[in-house]
Design a protein around this motif. Structure first.
Motif, PDB file in Angstrom:
ATOM      1  N   ALA A   1       0.939  -1.271   0.197  1.00 11.15           N
ATOM      2  CA  ALA A   1       0.074  -0.124  -0.095  1.00 11.15           C
ATOM      3  C   ALA A   1       0.873   1.109  -0.073  1.00 11.15           C
ATOM      4  CB  ALA A   1      -1.037  -0.002   1.248  1.00 11.15           C
ATOM      5  N   ILE A   2       1.965   1.233   0.854  1.00 16.45           N
ATOM      6  CA  ILE A   2       2.728   2.503   0.662  1.00 16.45           C
ATOM      7  C   ILE A   2       3.578   2.693  -0.489  1.00 16.45           C
ATOM      8  CG2 ILE A   2       4.840   3.273   1.812  1.00 16.45           C
ATOM      9  CD1 ILE A   2       4.104   2.088   4.714  1.00 16.45           C
ATOM     10  N   THR A   3       3.869   1.466  -1.180  1.00 17.03           N
ATOM     11  CA  THR A   3       4.384   1.544  -2.454  1.00 17.03           C
ATOM     12  C   THR A   3       3.570   2.282  -3.582  1.00 17.03           C
ATOM     13  OG1 THR A   3       5.841  -0.622  -1.925  1.00 17.03           O
ATOM     14  CG2 THR A   3       5.606  -0.019  -4.164  1.00 17.03           C
ATOM     15  N   GLY A   4       2.295   1.715  -3.412  1.00 17.83           N
ATOM     16  CA  GLY A   4       1.415   2.495  -4.369  1.00 17.83           C
ATOM     17  C   GLY A   4       1.317   3.811  -3.951  1.00 17.83           C
ATOM     18  N   LEU A   5       1.126   4.352  -2.895  1.00 19.24           N
ATOM     19  CA  LEU A   5       1.233   5.704  -2.343  1.00 19.24           C
ATOM     20  C   LEU A   5       2.274   6.324  -2.759  1.00 19.24           C
ATOM     21  CD1 LEU A   5      -0.389   5.626   1.154  1.00 19.24           C
ATOM     22  CD2 LEU A   5      -1.254   6.630  -0.784  1.00 19.24           C
ATOM     23  N   LEU A   6       3.512   5.896  -2.765  1.00 17.90           N
ATOM     24  CA  LEU A   6       4.531   6.571  -3.283  1.00 17.90           C
ATOM     25  C   LEU A   6       4.413   6.855  -4.804  1.00 17.90           C
ATOM     26  CD1 LEU A   6       7.709   4.616  -1.746  1.00 17.90           C
ATOM     27  CD2 LEU A   6       7.201   6.917  -1.301  1.00 17.90           C
ATOM     28  N   VAL A   7       4.078   6.041  -5.642  1.00 16.47           N
ATOM     29  CA  VAL A   7       3.904   6.189  -6.957  1.00 16.47           C
ATOM     30  C   VAL A   7       2.806   6.977  -7.347  1.00 16.47           C
ATOM     31  CG1 VAL A   7       3.514   5.253  -9.421  1.00 16.47           C
ATOM     32  CG2 VAL A   7       4.738   3.853  -7.729  1.00 16.47           C
ATOM     33  N   ALA A   8       1.756   6.796  -6.649  1.00 12.17           N
ATOM     34  CA  ALA A   8       0.461   7.862  -6.933  1.00 12.17           C
ATOM     35  C   ALA A   8       0.693   9.383  -6.526  1.00 12.17           C
ATOM     36  CB  ALA A   8      -0.677   7.188  -6.274  1.00 12.17           C
ATOM     37  N   SER A   9       1.374   9.419  -5.288  1.00 12.23           N
ATOM     38  CA  SER A   9       1.499  10.773  -4.731  1.00 12.23           C
ATOM     39  C   SER A   9       2.210  11.818  -5.513  1.00 12.23           C
ATOM     40  CB  SER A   9       1.929  10.596  -3.372  1.00 12.23           C
ATOM     41  OG  SER A   9       3.422  10.064  -3.361  1.00 12.23           O
ATOM     42  N   SER A  10       3.057  11.150  -6.319  1.00 11.43           N
ATOM     43  CA  SER A  10       3.838  11.927  -7.338  1.00 11.43           C
ATOM     44  C   SER A  10       3.248  12.429  -8.653  1.00 11.43           C
ATOM     45  CB  SER A  10       5.299  11.999  -7.454  1.00 11.43           C
ATOM     46  OG  SER A  10       5.449  10.238  -7.995  1.00 11.43           O
ATOM     47  N   THR A  11       2.854  10.975  -9.111  1.00 12.06           N
ATOM     48  CA  THR A  11       2.128  11.080 -10.682  1.00 12.06           C
ATOM     49  C   THR A  11       0.566  11.896 -10.415  1.00 12.06           C
ATOM     50  OG1 THR A  11       1.226   8.754 -10.143  1.00 12.06           O
ATOM     51  CG2 THR A  11       3.191   8.905 -11.315  1.00 12.06           C
ATOM     52  N   MET A  12      -0.106  11.838  -9.370  1.00  6.90           N
ATOM     53  CA  MET A  12      -1.363  12.451  -9.429  1.00  6.90           C
ATOM     54  C   MET A  12      -1.059  13.824  -8.977  1.00  6.90           C
ATOM     55  SD  MET A  12      -3.616  10.237  -9.600  1.00  6.90           S
ATOM     56  CE  MET A  12      -5.032  11.243  -9.267  1.00  6.90           C
ATOM     57  N   CYS A  13      -0.025  14.632  -9.068  1.00  8.08           N
ATOM     58  CA  CYS A  13       0.160  15.930  -8.724  1.00  8.08           C
ATOM     59  C   CYS A  13      -0.140  16.490 -10.126  1.00  8.08           C
ATOM     60  CB  CYS A  13       1.480  16.248  -8.473  1.00  8.08           C
ATOM     61  SG  CYS A  13       2.090  15.928  -6.675  1.00  8.08           S
ATOM     62  N   ILE A  14       0.170  16.051 -11.404  1.00  9.91           N
ATOM     63  CA  ILE A  14      -0.152  16.457 -12.711  1.00  9.91           C
ATOM     64  C   ILE A  14      -1.703  16.653 -12.783  1.00  9.91           C
ATOM     65  CG2 ILE A  14       0.295  16.304 -15.044  1.00  9.91           C
ATOM     66  CD1 ILE A  14       3.102  14.747 -14.266  1.00  9.91           C
ATOM     67  N   PRO A  15      -2.292  15.580 -12.861  1.00  6.81           N
ATOM     68  CA  PRO A  15      -3.926  15.733 -13.062  1.00  6.81           C
ATOM     69  C   PRO A  15      -4.584  16.709 -12.152  1.00  6.81           C
ATOM     70  CG  PRO A  15      -3.294  13.524 -12.210  1.00  6.81           C
ATOM     71  CD  PRO A  15      -2.000  13.990 -12.567  1.00  6.81           C
ATOM     72  N   LEU A  16      -4.293  16.628 -10.920  1.00  4.74           N
ATOM     73  CA  LEU A  16      -4.781  17.514  -9.711  1.00  4.74           C
ATOM     74  C   LEU A  16      -4.431  18.877  -9.977  1.00  4.74           C
ATOM     75  CD1 LEU A  16      -4.185  15.106  -6.513  1.00  4.74           C
ATOM     76  CD2 LEU A  16      -6.525  15.486  -7.736  1.00  4.74           C
ATOM     77  N   GLY A  17      -3.252  19.117 -10.456  1.00  5.99           N
ATOM     78  CA  GLY A  17      -2.786  20.462 -10.740  1.00  5.99           C
ATOM     79  C   GLY A  17      -3.535  21.136 -11.975  1.00  5.99           C
ATOM     80  N   ALA A  18      -3.539  19.888 -12.750  1.00  8.18           N
ATOM     81  CA  ALA A  18      -4.380  20.529 -14.181  1.00  8.18           C
ATOM     82  C   ALA A  18      -5.681  20.946 -13.988  1.00  8.18           C
ATOM     83  CB  ALA A  18      -4.082  19.654 -15.132  1.00  8.18           C
ATOM     84  N   LEU A  19      -6.415  19.896 -13.054  1.00  8.53           N
ATOM     85  CA  LEU A  19      -7.859  20.218 -12.497  1.00  8.53           C
ATOM     86  C   LEU A  19      -7.805  21.362 -11.697  1.00  8.53           C
ATOM     87  CD1 LEU A  19     -10.597  19.004 -12.643  1.00  8.53           C
ATOM     88  CD2 LEU A  19      -9.886  17.739 -10.373  1.00  8.53           C
ATOM     89  N   GLY A  20      -7.078  21.816 -10.739  1.00 13.86           N
ATOM     90  CA  GLY A  20      -7.173  22.842  -9.980  1.00 13.86           C
ATOM     91  C   GLY A  20      -6.888  24.158 -10.779  1.00 13.86           C
ATOM     92  N   THR A  21      -6.004  23.891 -11.788  1.00 16.53           N
ATOM     93  CA  THR A  21      -5.825  25.225 -12.479  1.00 16.53           C
ATOM     94  C   THR A  21      -7.030  25.630 -13.432  1.00 16.53           C
ATOM     95  OG1 THR A  21      -3.533  24.875 -12.823  1.00 16.53           O
ATOM     96  CG2 THR A  21      -4.276  26.191 -14.400  1.00 16.53           C
TER      97      THR A  21
END
Length: 545
Positions: free
Chosen positions: A510-530
């Protein structure tokens, strides 16, 4: 803000900073391993933060070994006595003195990731020292970093040159070099070999971390970035080959030493078992005498046979090791058998420390540059305080890696914190520049900066080859994870004195999945926020009108 921005004192400082960052531990312990195997924004800040959390632990280990390098004999050259002082420690005898010093004395490693254990105070102090050194190097921004990179970029080459001369004069060095330069033609048809080659150069240059962009932001706008890109790339790749020559010369010495030691043990065993005359049995007639003894004394030979080791120089050379295993076990195994071993140990771990500190300067720059550029943060805190807080937080989290199970968590971060996420970051960067901002606009910007137009090569690579290559790497990694199934790790079994394979527990996955997701999700979340912010602003403008 632009006028007050600090700049590098000279363009050479920028080049050295990039070289110091790009030429890191991967050139010493990852590229030689691949030769052995195959024959020859926002999200960026998060990835750099993850990297900084665990990467400086390597410098802590380098400090630990450096301090112990002044002892005579070297503490990893012999096994310690057991509690009764009647023999050697059982775990050390089953493993080796270098493995024992690494797994027991340095890591004091637990049997599995589930058994966390306590923080080891000696590695923890070394980690604090490593972060203190990094803080002093980045304290004054480019003013201090620009001076430090002269040492972190140049001194490793001096040590490598000294090691090259020493390595080429070692007995068996030619065996290692012959192995390195002998191509495995059959591997050319292996797609994994090409994937690993592409991945090596991708991560070696440090693409996607934001460090190179952070360093470049302190240049004059007229800086010839194209020329510096070519220089850094050539030096980085050349260093990997140069370091491999040094590594394989030492690796050949170690393999030859182990091979000849194995033969001598077999000769001693047969001489004593069959009462042969001393000096009669030699390396040259060993196989012939073994055949004779097997036919002349079959029953006695069958009793001795289980104790006869199969000595093979090729097998010794084919033992593939990378990462911490190469840096702290294989190298120390070779160093302990050299004359004046303390000197070579000090030089080696000092070089590792310089390489590690140079890479850490780039990692921290990728974190600090957007933070110090932020008007909100910089209005409340001075640059020195921001740098101190970043180092303090990373150091506090990094103490996790000094626990008894810390090395298992280190491997998780090293394998998953910056792989898929980096590929996605660089792919989005390439697509954004070439197809959203526009390749023609970007070309005109570069022409205004450098004074000359781009040739077809750069445009073809950016617009077509690079995105396709990154997508291929991305698909390969995803399919490899799926095919592999349950993720596994190597755990140290003290009773056997060797590594054993175990499955990761669910919470580690689960922590391994969070490591990958926490950085990759910054891009779509940042785009959505903008998108949401701009949509709200348009709505406010329309209501006012």
């Amino acid at each position: 803000m632009d006028e007050a921005r600090p700049l590098w004192a000279t363009p050479l400082q920028f080049v050295f900073a990039c070289i110091s960052y790009a030429v890191g531990l991967g050139n010493v312990w990852r590229f030689p391993y691949l030769c052995q195997m195959y024959g020859g924004g926002v999200a960026s800040v998060v990835v750099s933060f993850f990297l900084s959390m665990y990467y400086n632990v390597i410098n802590a280990w380098a400090f630990w070994y450096l301090f112990h390098s002044f002892q005579d004999p070297l503490p990893w050259s012999v096994c310690p006595l057991n509690g009764n002082r009647t023999g050697y420690d059982e775990e050390c005898e089953k493993a080796s003195s270098t493995q024992y010093f690494w797994y027991r004395k340095t890591l004091n490693i637990s049997p599995s990731i589930q058994e966390s254990g306590a923080v080891q105070w000696e590695p923890a102090l070394c980690l604090i020292l490593a972060w203190l050194l990094v803080y002093l190097c980045i304290l004054r921004g480019t003013e201090s970093t620009g001076k430090v990179v002269y040492f972190t970029a140049l001194l490793p080459y001096c040590v490598l040159m000294i090691y090259l001369v020493r390595g080429l004069t070692l007995h068996g060095a030619t065996n290692g070099l012959a192995y390195m330069f002998t191509p495995k033609v059959e591997q050319l048809a292996n797609p994994k070999a090409w994937i690993n080659a592409a991945t090596q150069i991708f991560f070696s240059l440090g693409l996607g971390f934001g460090s190179l962009i952070a360093f470049a932001s302190y240049n004059e706008p007229s800086n010839d970035c194209q020329k510096h890109t070519v220089i850094v790339s050539i030096i980085n790749s050349s260093t990997s080959i140069f370091a491999s020559v040094v590594t394989f010369s030492i690796y050949g010495f170690k393999a030859t030493f182990n091979y000849e030691s194995c033969l001598n043990k077999v000769i001693l065993l047969l001489t004593n078992s069959f009462d042969l005359e001393d000096g009669f049995l030699t390396v040259s007639n060993l196989e012939e005498v073994k055949s004779y003894l097997a036919s002349a004394y079959p029953s006695k030979y069958s009793e001795v046979f289980p104790q006869i080791k199969n000595c093979s120089l090729e097998s010794e050379l084919e033992t593939a090791v990378q990462g911490t295993g190469l840096a702290f076990i294989v190298y120390t195994e070779a160093i302990k058998n050299m004359e004046v071993s303390q000197l070579w140990s000090v030089l080696y771990f000092f070089m590792l420390l310089m390489l590690g500190i140079g890479s850490m300067l780039g990692n921290t720059a990728a974190i600090l540059t957007p933070l110090t550029d932020s008007k909100v943060i910089s209005s409340y805190l001075p640059k020195e305080a921001i740098s101190g807080l970043v180092c303090l937080v990373n150091c506090a989290i990094g103490l996790v890696f000094t626990m008894e199970a810390g090395n298992y968590w280190f491997d998780i971060f090293n394998d998953y914190a910056a792989t898929l996420s980096l590929l996605l970051i660089v792919l989005v960067e390439t697509v954004a520049v070439c197809y959203l901002y526009g390749l023609r606009r970007f070309e005109s910007d570069l022409k205004a900066m450098t004074g000359h137009a781009l040739n077809w090569y750069w445009k073809a690579m950016w617009g077509g080859v690079s995105p396709l290559l990154i997508i291929s790497l991305f698909v390969f990694y995803l399919s490899d994870y799926i095919i592999t199934g349950t993720l596994q790790y190597q755990a140290w079994d003290a009773s056997q004195g060797q590594l054993v394979t175990k499955d990761y527990p669910p919470y580690a996955l689960a922590i391994t999945g969070l490591l990958v997701a926490s950085s990759t999700m910054c891009i779509p979340l940042g785009a959505l926020g903008t998108f949401i912010v701009r949509h709200l602003k348009r709505g406010d403008t329309a209501s006012v009108a």
